[in-house]
Design an enzyme around this catalytic site. Sequence first.
Site, PDB file in Angstrom:
ATOM      1  CE  LYS A  54      -3.703  -2.549   2.222  1.00 14.48           C
ATOM      2  NZ  LYS A  54      -4.360  -2.957   3.462  1.00 14.48           N
ATOM      3  CD  GLN A  98      -3.146  -4.526   6.639  1.00 15.43           C
ATOM      4  OE1 GLN A  98      -3.040  -3.534   5.928  1.00 15.43           O
ATOM      5  NE2 GLN A  98      -3.869  -5.576   6.263  1.00 15.43           N
ATOM      6  CG  ASP A 121      -9.171  -0.134   5.361  1.00 16.56           C
ATOM      7  OD1 ASP A 121      -9.024  -0.376   4.155  1.00 16.56           O
ATOM      8  OD2 ASP A 121      -8.440  -0.604   6.254  1.00 16.56           O
TER       9      ASP A 121
END
Length: 292
Positions: A54, A98, A121
């Site tokens: 990412k 994450q 997200d």
Amino acid sequence: MTAQLIDGKSIAAKIREEIGTAVAAMQAQHDYVPGLATVLVGENPASATYVRMKQKACAEAGIRSIGHELPAGTGQTELEELVRALNADPQVNGILVQLPLPDHLDDEAVLNSIDLGKDVDGFHPVNIGRLAMKGRDPLFIPCTPYGVMALLEEVGVRLSGAEAVVVGRSNIVGLPVAMLLQKANATVTICHSRTRDLAAHTRPADVLIAAIGRAEMITGDMIKPGAVVIDVGVNQKEDPTAKRGYRLVGDVEFESAVEVAGAITPVPGGVGPMTIAMLLKNTLRAAELALA
Ligand code: NDP
């Protein structure tokens, strides 16, 4: 009949290029560069790889990424304090924690503490709630489901009135994909581990989404001729001829499915690259919202 291959890799590359152009324009016009903060707790190697991918994608698109790596023993308060500091930082447009977090941490509380405008997200309960409601839209769509919808759009499939079947109902893939499909006016069936006679549900599907995590579970005989098949699954399959001793396969048995479907995503090179492209898209959107 051999299905059209939906090339997620090149579709994602095109999206990333467009994002790079928009980021450059933002910098030129506003002297502002979008920023994504990544938060990694512990030493899960797969998570560390995802975060690195990412960050690399951010760099390629001209987005600044700010990495925070915390030890596995980090406490709940410490993690939430970091999220609050990132919420307050005007250089940070998106916050990506994450997952999965180590077991002692409460991921729901951490996701709740992310500023709604920085939830790139799309996992904040308010965003998911808006996704579920008629007439409301989330600020950010979760990245993998967003990628699935972008692939369907690219194929030009008409979703209104279509029979769409989603196999899997996880919070990060199956459920949000199903909600997006029903927002697009498809008639949606959600299958899961308790579904009796899975094939009876998948066979009438015009659009079939597999998000199960079981190698090659959906076979060609479970697919309607001409259906659009999106394979989200990423599984390791033993392969002594491969350097690592395994190869990656999806939840769909590609060899039999490609003979029946009208269009299908490969694994790898289908949904995977789209997830990262949509994260960049959400980060750019967060920066645009911050500037508005
Ligand atoms: P989860 O394990 O969280 O969910 C799996 C879902 O599949 C559950 O809803 C489960 O049902 C259902 N399921 C399990 N076994 C069966 C079965 N025999 N028949 C029907 N349904 C079944 O997985 P995720 O949603 O997180 O991920 C799914 C797959 O997608 C994985 O392979 C993962 O690696 C991949 N993935 C890929 C991404 C990408 O970017 N390409 C991103 C995220 C995930 P129940 O709810 O009843 O347990």
